[in-house]
Design a protein around this motif. Structure first.
Motif, PDB file in Angstrom:
ATOM      1  N   THR A  88       0.765  -1.268  -0.096  1.00 45.50           N
ATOM      2  CA  THR A  88      -0.126   0.062   0.114  1.00 45.50           C
ATOM      3  C   THR A  88       0.811   1.300   0.135  1.00 45.50           C
ATOM      4  OG1 THR A  88      -1.697  -1.185   1.140  1.00 45.50           O
ATOM      5  CG2 THR A  88      -1.879   1.226   1.221  1.00 45.50           C
ATOM      6  N   GLU A  89       1.782   1.745   1.043  1.00 49.92           N
ATOM      7  CA  GLU A  89       2.654   2.365   1.150  1.00 49.92           C
ATOM      8  C   GLU A  89       3.418   3.034  -0.432  1.00 49.92           C
ATOM      9  OE1 GLU A  89       4.894   2.429   4.558  1.00 49.92           O
ATOM     10  OE2 GLU A  89       3.455   1.976   5.685  1.00 49.92           O
ATOM     11  N   ARG A  90       3.938   1.690  -0.851  1.00 52.17           N
ATOM     12  CA  ARG A  90       4.947   2.007  -2.062  1.00 52.17           C
ATOM     13  C   ARG A  90       4.035   2.360  -3.106  1.00 52.17           C
ATOM     14  NH1 ARG A  90       8.578  -3.284  -2.224  1.00 52.17           N
ATOM     15  NH2 ARG A  90       9.349  -2.316  -4.270  1.00 52.17           N
ATOM     16  N   ALA A  91       2.910   1.510  -3.426  1.00 49.45           N
ATOM     17  CA  ALA A  91       1.973   1.629  -4.322  1.00 49.45           C
ATOM     18  C   ALA A  91       1.421   3.200  -4.446  1.00 49.45           C
ATOM     19  CB  ALA A  91       1.085   0.659  -4.770  1.00 49.45           C
ATOM     20  N   THR A  92       0.799   3.605  -3.252  1.00 52.11           N
ATOM     21  CA  THR A  92       0.415   4.998  -3.146  1.00 52.11           C
ATOM     22  C   THR A  92       1.321   5.860  -3.665  1.00 52.11           C
ATOM     23  OG1 THR A  92      -1.452   4.120  -1.418  1.00 52.11           O
ATOM     24  CG2 THR A  92      -0.861   6.431  -1.602  1.00 52.11           C
ATOM     25  N   ARG A  93       2.404   5.856  -2.999  1.00 50.97           N
ATOM     26  CA  ARG A  93       3.450   6.967  -3.228  1.00 50.97           C
ATOM     27  C   ARG A  93       3.584   7.109  -4.900  1.00 50.97           C
ATOM     28  NH1 ARG A  93       7.013   5.521   0.334  1.00 50.97           N
ATOM     29  NH2 ARG A  93       7.811   4.071  -0.644  1.00 50.97           N
ATOM     30  N   VAL A  94       3.871   5.895  -5.613  1.00 48.11           N
ATOM     31  CA  VAL A  94       3.950   5.723  -6.961  1.00 48.11           C
ATOM     32  C   VAL A  94       2.840   6.446  -7.764  1.00 48.11           C
ATOM     33  CG1 VAL A  94       4.042   4.236  -9.139  1.00 48.11           C
ATOM     34  CG2 VAL A  94       5.897   3.941  -7.180  1.00 48.11           C
ATOM     35  N   LEU A  95       1.634   6.181  -7.265  1.00 47.49           N
ATOM     36  CA  LEU A  95       0.340   6.542  -7.929  1.00 47.49           C
ATOM     37  C   LEU A  95       0.372   7.999  -7.620  1.00 47.49           C
ATOM     38  CD1 LEU A  95      -2.109   3.865  -7.208  1.00 47.49           C
ATOM     39  CD2 LEU A  95      -1.113   4.328  -9.534  1.00 47.49           C
TER      40      LEU A  95
END
Length: 140
Positions: A88-95
């Protein structure tokens, strides 16, 4: 990437290559406004994502996460969308980065994905992932 096989005896490297190829073709078709073609490719990428996320375990999910560093914003955004439930944290940051990058198609897709996630309506290929014991993707 290890030579891991799923229940259907398909190699992880083959399924990941199929995922990447169809995401690239999908993005190209949409950029060229060939939406019918794009839908055909995204359907194939979706099937590969289900296989990677659920049938290859942590190795399959790790493969998807390698695309979070891809030079193409559309590839990063697609991988982030497919990994929001387990990283979640990594994906949210990328998005969020893609959303702010002023690329109309990719930014709008990232914005919509985040909105659906935050409102609890985001659907994932094959349903949500159940992590294996000790499996984690978040930074400490």
């Amino acid at each position: 990437m290890k030579a891991v096989q799923n229940r259907n005896q398909r190699l992880l490297t083959d399924v990941f290559a199929e995922y990447v190829k169809n995401l690239e073709l999908y993005l190209l078709a949409h950029r060229e406004r060939r939406f019918v073609d794009g839908n055909k490719y995204v359907d194939k990428a979706y099937k590969a994502a289900v296989d990677l996320r659920h049938n290859f375990g942590q190795e399959g999910r790790d493969a998807i996460l390698t695309l979070l560093e891809h030079p193409d914003a559309g590839m990063r955004s697609s991988a982030a969308s497919d990994s929001l439930d387990f990283a979640t944290e990594r994906a949210t940051r990328v998005l969020e980065e893609v959303e702010k990058a002023n690329q109309p198609f990719e930014g709008m897709a990232a914005q919509y994905c985040l909105k659906e996630w935050r409102e609890g309506r985001k659907q994932f290929p094959g349903g949500p992932v159940t992590l294996e014991p000790g499996e984690t993707y978040e930074t400490s």
